[in-house]
Design an enzyme around this catalytic site. Structure first.
Site, PDB file in Angstrom:
ATOM      1  CB  CYS A 110      39.324  38.009  42.663  1.00 57.92           C
ATOM      2  SG  CYS A 110      40.169  36.320  42.166  1.00 57.92           S
ATOM      3  CG  HIS A 153      41.223  39.698  37.513  1.00 58.41           C
ATOM      4  ND1 HIS A 153      40.753  40.290  38.604  1.00 58.41           N
ATOM      5  CD2 HIS A 153      41.083  38.225  37.634  1.00 58.41           C
ATOM      6  CE1 HIS A 153      40.671  39.591  39.771  1.00 58.41           C
ATOM      7  NE2 HIS A 153      40.613  38.166  39.389  1.00 58.41           N
ATOM      8  CD  GLU A 154      39.622  35.758  34.965  1.00 56.18           C
ATOM      9  OE1 GLU A 154      40.277  34.545  35.647  1.00 56.18           O
ATOM     10  OE2 GLU A 154      39.111  36.395  35.911  1.00 56.18           O
ATOM     11  CG  HIS A 157      43.497  34.322  38.474  1.00 52.75           C
ATOM     12  ND1 HIS A 157      43.731  34.148  39.778  1.00 52.75           N
ATOM     13  CD2 HIS A 157      42.526  35.056  38.163  1.00 52.75           C
ATOM     14  CE1 HIS A 157      42.884  34.660  40.360  1.00 52.75           C
ATOM     15  NE2 HIS A 157      42.049  35.321  39.577  1.00 52.75           N
TER      16      HIS A 157
END
Ligand code: NI
Length: 182
Positions: A110, A153-154, A157
């Site tokens: 990341c 993953h995004e 966020h």
């Protein structure tokens, strides 16, 4: 070109916010930010460019990593040597996923986590994500393997979640046998 120090570090509490839905039309600032994110992510994956501008390589970035709590991200996926597919997803949602889960064998990375972190982050092997493009048009993207991991993953966020949250430092390879390594 975005600089490394414009990307929030994992210790920055702003990364823990839940980002807010984007209302269309996109502001000029958001459009410019998206362009810069694409520029950074592309250059960072080209060795000479990464060296020239001192960029850490990354394939994805969410707006919150630049301190903007809005629900969008960019993924630049290298499909073959020097050939990139760009994905801009605004207000994204996972609408379906595989049963199968996978993990990045070398460890997930990341741009906000500036250290090597070992351990397993289980992700769906395949996902379908629905969201909006920069014009506010609804889009649907099917992703598998590395790209599917990047999307998950995004999206994390946008909910204030970092990949390191999934790893127990005392037992980083817990349940490894349940998932497929990629
Ligand atoms: Ni990240």
């Amino acid at each position: 070109m975005l600089k490394m120090n414009e990307i929030l570090d994992e210790k920055d509490r702003r990364l823990r916010q839940v980002s807010k839905e984007v209302i269309f039309p996109l502001t000029k600032e958001d459009q410019e930010r998206i362009n810069k994110m694409i520029e950074y992510l592309t250059a960072s994956q080209i060795e000479e460019e990464a060296e020239k501008y001192d960029l850490r390589p990354g394939m994805g970035m969410a707006a919150i990593q630049l301190g903007v709590a809005k629900r969008y991200f960019v993924v630049v996926h290298e499909v073959e040597d020097g050939v990139f597919d760009n994905y801009v997803l605004i207000n994204p949602k996972i609408i379906s996923n595989s049963e199968e889960k996978i993990y990045v064998e070398l460890g997930e990375g990341c741009l906000s986590v500036n250290r090597e972190v070992e351990g397993i982050v289980p992700r769906y092997a395949r996902v379908t994500v629905e969201g909006y493009n920069e014009l506010g048009q609804k889009i649907r993207v099917r992703a598998r393997e590395e790209l599917a991991i990047a999307f998950q993953h995004e999206i994390d966020h946008l909910d204030g979640i970092l990949f390191t949250d999934y790893i127990d430092p005392k037992n980083p390879f817990k349940d490894q046998e349940l998932y497929r390594a990629i």
